[in-house]
Design an enzyme around this catalytic site. Structure first.
Site, mmCIF file in Angstrom:
data_model
loop_
_atom_site.group_PDB
_atom_site.id
_atom_site.type_symbol
_atom_site.label_atom_id
_atom_site.label_comp_id
_atom_site.label_asym_id
_atom_site.label_seq_id
_atom_site.Cartn_x
_atom_site.Cartn_y
_atom_site.Cartn_z
ATOM 1 N N GLU A 71 47.075 15.086 -5.338
ATOM 2 C CA GLU A 71 46.781 14.523 -4.011
ATOM 3 C C GLU A 71 47.111 13.019 -4.038
ATOM 4 O OE1 GLU A 71 42.554 14.694 -3.321
ATOM 5 O OE2 GLU A 71 42.711 14.231 -1.189
ATOM 6 N N LYS B 223 44.892 18.039 5.038
ATOM 7 C CA LYS B 223 43.567 18.364 4.487
ATOM 8 C C LYS B 223 42.513 18.503 5.588
ATOM 9 C CE LYS B 223 40.461 16.577 0.852
ATOM 10 N NZ LYS B 223 40.352 15.498 -0.144
ATOM 11 N N CYS C 38 42.349 19.424 -2.628
ATOM 12 C CA CYS C 38 41.097 18.996 -3.270
ATOM 13 C C CYS C 38 39.850 19.654 -2.680
ATOM 14 C CB CYS C 38 41.024 17.466 -3.269
ATOM 15 S SG CYS C 38 39.967 16.859 -4.612
HETATM 16 C C1 ACM Z 1 38.525 15.055 -3.023
HETATM 17 O O1 ACM Z 1 38.567 15.853 -2.093
HETATM 18 N N1 ACM Z 1 39.511 14.181 -3.216
HETATM 19 C C2 ACM Z 1 37.408 15.056 -3.989
#
Ligand code: ACM
Length: 260
Positions: free
Chosen positions: A38, A108, A141
């Protein structure tokens, strides 16, 4: 299919340096699909929105150009996380890029901690993309902690989940064993390693990138080192959702009784 991940410790705000590190780690690779962490090009610990605005780029910006060049050089697809700017809206995004160009973008959806101060939650939904006739799903993530996210991708046919991360809590690598098992999918978790200290804020990243099989086997898991790891998998194994001759994990779901 030869798949894997790059794990490394990006320098905050130093895009050129981070791209060069990735280029070095990839030197001479023989693989078809590689996942990078990420926000691999920018680092993670943004102090304000102005910084993020500065470092973000469109999905087909300069980092995309760089990755596309590598994709063509190595005849390999890459999935990687980056800060996306789309009409002044900022997303924590990832792109899947093949030697032919951009395959798909995922933004995300489940933002973690202070990411909520800087990024807009993703609006792309959970979609499956095809590469070499293999169906690929994307999560970033903290999306891991919502089982519905990966389940949606599995129901849509994903065989391999591409999962760039900047993990700071210890739970995800082990949890991925269950996620892989319950959905019968391969998971490529590409986390970053190292520590970022900025103006009194410290993020310590856990490393432990891994590839997990649909049987929940850890095919490879690393510790904290900068590295590239590649394993040979058969994505067709993820098409078989049978737990035994009586239980098909997707067919046996009781959608009529969940969330009622
Ligand atoms: C995250 O979602 N970067 C912990």
């Amino acid at each position: 299919m030869k798949v894997g991940f790059v794990q490394f410790d990006p320098f905050f705000g130093e895009k050129e340096k981070n791209l060069a590190t990735v280029e070095n780690l990839l030197k001479g690779i023989d693989a078809e699909l590689i996942v990078l962490p990420e926000l691999f090009n920018t680092g993670y610990t943004f102090l304000n929105k102005a910084e993020l605005t500065d470092l973000s780029e469109p999905a087909t910006g300069s980092s995309y150009d760089f990755i596309l060049k590598l994709a063509r050089q190595y005849k390999c697809a890459f999935a990687y996380g980056f800060a996306e700017k789309d009409n002044d809206i900022l997303y924590d995004s990832m792109a899947l890029v093949s030697p032919d160009g951009l395959v798909g973008v995922y933004r995300k959806i489940h933002l973690f901690f202070e990411e909520k101060k800087f990024f807009q939650p993703g609006d792309t939904g959970f979609h499956v993309f095809e590469y070499k006739n293999i169906k690929l799903g994307m999560l970033i993530c903290f999306d891991w902690i919502y089982p519905e996210a990966m389940r949606t991708l599995a129901v849509k046919g994903a065989q391999i989940i591409l999962h760039p991360a900047n993990l700071v809590t210890p739970y995800c690598p082990d949890a991925m064993i269950t996620r892989a098992l319950e959905n019968r999918v391969f998971i490529i978790l590409a986390n970053r390693c190292g520590e970022e200290k900025r103006n009194g804020k410290t993020n310590k990243f856990i490393g432990q990138s891994e590839v997990v099989s649909p049987q929940g086997e850890i095919l490879v898991r690393v510790e904290q080192q900068e590295c590239i790891k590649i394993v040979d998998i058969d994505p067709a194994l993820a098409l078989d959702k049978k737990f035994n001759e009586y239980n098909d994990l997707l067919v046996d779901r009781r959608e009529d009784l969940y969330f009622k």
